[in-house]
Design a protein around this motif. Structure first.
Motif, mmCIF file in Angstrom:
data_model
loop_
_atom_site.group_PDB
_atom_site.id
_atom_site.type_symbol
_atom_site.label_atom_id
_atom_site.label_comp_id
_atom_site.label_asym_id
_atom_site.label_seq_id
_atom_site.Cartn_x
_atom_site.Cartn_y
_atom_site.Cartn_z
ATOM 1 N N PRO A 8 0.782 -1.237 0.000
ATOM 2 C CA PRO A 8 0.000 0.000 0.000
ATOM 3 C C PRO A 8 0.821 1.300 0.000
ATOM 4 O O PRO A 8 0.234 2.364 0.230
ATOM 5 C CB PRO A 8 -0.811 -0.117 1.292
ATOM 6 C CG PRO A 8 0.058 -0.888 2.212
ATOM 7 C CD PRO A 8 0.771 -1.876 1.330
ATOM 8 N N GLU A 9 2.128 1.222 -0.237
ATOM 9 C CA GLU A 9 2.882 2.460 -0.414
ATOM 10 C C GLU A 9 2.306 3.202 -1.611
ATOM 11 O O GLU A 9 2.153 2.624 -2.695
ATOM 12 C CB GLU A 9 4.363 2.161 -0.629
ATOM 13 C CG GLU A 9 5.046 1.581 0.598
ATOM 14 C CD GLU A 9 6.531 1.344 0.401
ATOM 15 O OE1 GLU A 9 7.161 0.775 1.307
ATOM 16 O OE2 GLU A 9 7.061 1.724 -0.666
ATOM 17 N N PRO A 55 5.472 -2.846 3.521
ATOM 18 C CA PRO A 55 5.533 -1.397 3.277
ATOM 19 C C PRO A 55 6.134 -0.633 4.459
ATOM 20 O O PRO A 55 5.841 -0.924 5.614
ATOM 21 C CB PRO A 55 4.065 -1.025 3.056
ATOM 22 C CG PRO A 55 3.296 -2.088 3.780
ATOM 23 C CD PRO A 55 4.092 -3.342 3.639
ATOM 24 N N TYR A 56 6.945 0.378 4.134
ATOM 25 C CA TYR A 56 7.588 1.187 5.164
ATOM 26 C C TYR A 56 7.802 2.643 4.728
ATOM 27 O O TYR A 56 8.069 3.520 5.555
ATOM 28 C CB TYR A 56 8.964 0.607 5.521
ATOM 29 C CG TYR A 56 9.961 0.732 4.402
ATOM 30 C CD1 TYR A 56 10.824 1.825 4.323
ATOM 31 C CD2 TYR A 56 10.037 -0.219 3.384
ATOM 32 C CE1 TYR A 56 11.730 1.959 3.277
ATOM 33 C CE2 TYR A 56 10.924 -0.098 2.349
ATOM 34 C CZ TYR A 56 11.772 0.993 2.296
ATOM 35 O OH TYR A 56 12.658 1.120 1.255
ATOM 36 N N TYR A 57 7.711 2.916 3.442
ATOM 37 C CA TYR A 57 8.079 4.227 2.883
ATOM 38 C C TYR A 57 6.848 5.128 2.777
ATOM 39 O O TYR A 57 5.770 4.633 2.459
ATOM 40 C CB TYR A 57 8.697 4.014 1.497
ATOM 41 C CG TYR A 57 9.212 5.250 0.844
ATOM 42 C CD1 TYR A 57 10.492 5.727 1.120
ATOM 43 C CD2 TYR A 57 8.418 5.975 -0.048
ATOM 44 C CE1 TYR A 57 10.963 6.882 0.516
ATOM 45 C CE2 TYR A 57 8.885 7.132 -0.654
ATOM 46 C CZ TYR A 57 10.161 7.573 -0.365
ATOM 47 O OH TYR A 57 10.633 8.719 -0.962
ATOM 48 N N PRO A 58 6.953 6.444 3.044
ATOM 49 C CA PRO A 58 8.179 7.212 3.297
ATOM 50 C C PRO A 58 8.522 7.404 4.764
ATOM 51 O O PRO A 58 9.473 8.090 5.097
ATOM 52 C CB PRO A 58 7.849 8.568 2.664
ATOM 53 C CG PRO A 58 6.390 8.720 2.925
ATOM 54 C CD PRO A 58 5.793 7.332 2.815
ATOM 55 N N GLN A 59 7.749 6.795 5.675
ATOM 56 C CA GLN A 59 7.957 7.033 7.101
ATOM 57 C C GLN A 59 9.194 6.328 7.660
ATOM 58 O O GLN A 59 9.628 6.622 8.762
ATOM 59 C CB GLN A 59 6.728 6.558 7.897
ATOM 60 C CG GLN A 59 5.464 7.356 7.618
ATOM 61 C CD GLN A 59 4.678 6.824 6.441
ATOM 62 O OE1 GLN A 59 5.136 5.950 5.706
ATOM 63 N NE2 GLN A 59 3.469 7.343 6.236
ATOM 64 N N ALA A 100 2.943 -4.782 10.711
ATOM 65 C CA ALA A 100 3.970 -4.898 11.751
ATOM 66 C C ALA A 100 4.026 -6.300 12.356
ATOM 67 O O ALA A 100 5.106 -6.767 12.764
ATOM 68 C CB ALA A 100 3.719 -3.859 12.842
ATOM 69 N N ASN A 101 2.887 -6.968 12.410
ATOM 70 C CA ASN A 101 2.853 -8.305 13.008
ATOM 71 C C ASN A 101 2.867 -9.418 11.966
ATOM 72 O O ASN A 101 2.583 -10.578 12.284
ATOM 73 C CB ASN A 101 1.610 -8.436 13.895
ATOM 74 C CG ASN A 101 1.664 -7.484 15.088
ATOM 75 O OD1 ASN A 101 2.723 -7.283 15.682
ATOM 76 N ND2 ASN A 101 0.521 -6.899 15.440
ATOM 77 N N TYR A 128 14.435 -5.967 7.189
ATOM 78 C CA TYR A 128 14.956 -5.012 8.165
ATOM 79 C C TYR A 128 14.694 -3.594 7.662
ATOM 80 O O TYR A 128 14.938 -3.271 6.496
ATOM 81 C CB TYR A 128 16.460 -5.239 8.339
ATOM 82 C CG TYR A 128 17.209 -4.059 8.940
ATOM 83 C CD1 TYR A 128 17.070 -3.724 10.279
ATOM 84 C CD2 TYR A 128 18.061 -3.279 8.140
ATOM 85 C CE1 TYR A 128 17.758 -2.649 10.825
ATOM 86 C CE2 TYR A 128 18.756 -2.206 8.677
ATOM 87 C CZ TYR A 128 18.597 -1.889 10.017
ATOM 88 O OH TYR A 128 19.275 -0.827 10.540
ATOM 89 N N THR A 129 14.191 -2.729 8.543
ATOM 90 C CA THR A 129 13.895 -1.349 8.169
ATOM 91 C C THR A 129 14.480 -0.412 9.216
ATOM 92 O O THR A 129 13.990 -0.366 10.360
ATOM 93 C CB THR A 129 12.372 -1.122 8.065
ATOM 94 O OG1 THR A 129 11.839 -1.999 7.065
ATOM 95 C CG2 THR A 129 12.062 0.315 7.686
ATOM 96 N N PRO A 130 15.521 0.343 8.875
ATOM 97 C CA PRO A 130 16.149 1.246 9.849
ATOM 98 C C PRO A 130 15.279 2.468 10.120
ATOM 99 O O PRO A 130 14.680 3.031 9.203
ATOM 100 C CB PRO A 130 17.458 1.645 9.165
ATOM 101 C CG PRO A 130 17.171 1.527 7.704
ATOM 102 C CD PRO A 130 16.208 0.376 7.569
#
Length: 404
Positions: free
Chosen positions: A12-13, A41-45, A53-54, A74-76
């Motif tokens: 869903p980015e 999904p992780y971008y742009p946050q 997350a789970n 892995y997402t820094p």
């Protein structure tokens, strides 16, 4: 055809590479059997979305006729070059197990970045019987990283990474890039045949005729908008300097809407400016109201990034039928597009007085601003519409596979 796309960013980015990988996959899925190997999904946050997350390490979904295989990478929280390399490596290692799940692929389409994903595509092509490997370059990630000065301190890693990049690109049967300048850059790295495949805009979604008044802007000021990634490729020092210089003109107000690695740093320096307001990213379905309600868009780029990237936000800015003020490299392809469209101003220097005069001119001449915005929208519809770009790409893909 059976098509497998490998793209670290996906729905869903709804911004950046994820937006375009999703659009491409769903367009191809109207006619073909499409799988995608991706991450969560992780971008742009730079934070894994709460509804993912789970997730287990490996998961599978079917979204709009596309089969989605995910690996929880892995997402820094604070991305640096070396943390990005770690993220790239982790995605690569985990996605090997998802690659094995693909039983057949007539086309393996790898979206770069990540460069290491090309090896995944080459591996899939090899184990599944000689399909075509197509690499689509959205970003020259190593070039962009070393433009930040990393190479000056780490010459050996620089040489190693560029050798890896060259080797991986040479595994491809075909390469596409999103700008003419990037095609020239690609030709310096590999002799693989390549085509022009630009990003596009769905102008039915970014459309002033259906836009509604948004609640972000002050209606008593001339509103200057930057909406997008708050990252390394923009000249935030100049943005901060310009906002500060314009404090003596309270009739102008700056709005920064977005997220990214530089957000905390930028907001810290602008937190007390009365002519500045920050908002987090709006959902894509609300983007039309935001873009079309601004008085003018601004994008101040670091000139060092000439044609290493082609900012996709430009298309949305122009489709909104509002003028834009953009700065960047003197030889940028964006400059050519602005000169051809007459849809805004492009400068190869970040000069406060010059840009200030442009803002004054647009505020004092609303009819000029209106006509400039119309020209910008007409230009992107003619050259970068969703239907035109993706239909031409699909035909090229089908023709290339048939000949192979």
């Amino acid at each position: 055809m059976k098509i497998t796309i490998i793209s670290h960013n996906y729905f869903p980015e709804d911004s950046g590479i994820g937006l375009y990988s999703t659009g491409m996959a769903e367009f191809l899925a109207l006619k073909h059997d499409v799988n995608i190997i991706t991450g969560v999904p992780y971008y742009p946050q730079w934070k894994i979305y709460s509804n993912y997350a789970n997730n287990p390490l490996f998961s599978k979904e079917i979204i709009n006729n596309v089969t989605v295989y995910r690996f929880k990478q892995y997402t820094p929280v604070k991305p640096t070059f070396f943390k990005r390399v770690l993220q790239m490596t982790h995605f690569f290692l985990g996605s090997v197990f998802n690659i094995i799940k693909i039983k057949k692929a007539d086309v393996v389409l790898v979206v770069m970045p990540f460069t290491l994903s090309i090896i995944l595509g080459w591996f899939l092509k090899t184990i599944r019987g000689g399909g075509m490997l197509w690499v689509h370059i959205q970003d020259f990630e190593f070039d962009a990283a070393f433009k930040n000065g990393i190479s000056a301190k780490n010459q050996l890693p620089s040489k190693i990474l560029f050798k890896i990049e060259k080797w991986t690109l040479n595994r491809a049967d075909f390469i596409s890039t999103i700008s003419r300048g990037m095609m020239i850059k690609s030709a310096q790295k590999t002799t693989v045949n390549q085509v022009y495949f630009p990003n596009w805009i769905d102008y039915s979604l970014i459309n002033p005729e259906i836009a509604q008044e948004n609640k972000v802007f002050n209606k008593n000021t001339f509103n200057i908008l930057y909406s997008g990634n708050i990252g390394e490729k923009q000249d935030w020092n100049f943005y901060i300097e310009f906002v500060t210089a314009m404090e003596v003109h309270p009739e102008f107000h700056f709005y920064l809407v977005g997220e990214g690695a530089k957000r905390v740093e930028v907001l810290k320096q602008l937190q007390n400016k009365v002519n500045f307001t920050y908002y987090p990213p709006v959902p894509y379905k609300q983007l039309n109201n935001l873009l079309c309600d601004a008085d003018v868009h601004v994008l101040f780029q670091n000139s060092e990034f000439n044609d290493l990237v082609m900012p996709s936000k430009i298309l949305g800015m122009m489709a909104s039928a509002k003028p834009s003020i953009v700065t960047g490299h003197k030889d940028s392809e964006i400059k050519v597009n602005f000169e051809n469209s007459h849809g805004g101003y492009y400068f190869d220097e970040n000069t406060i007085e010059t840009i200030k005069m442009c803002l004054m001119d647009l505020k004092n001449n609303p009819e000029k601003a209106r006509l400039m915005g119309i020209l910008a929208r007409d230009f992107v519809i003619e050259n970068f519409s969703y239907e035109k770009v993706l239909s031409e790409f699909q035909l090229k893909l089908e023709d290339t596979v048939q000949k192979k």
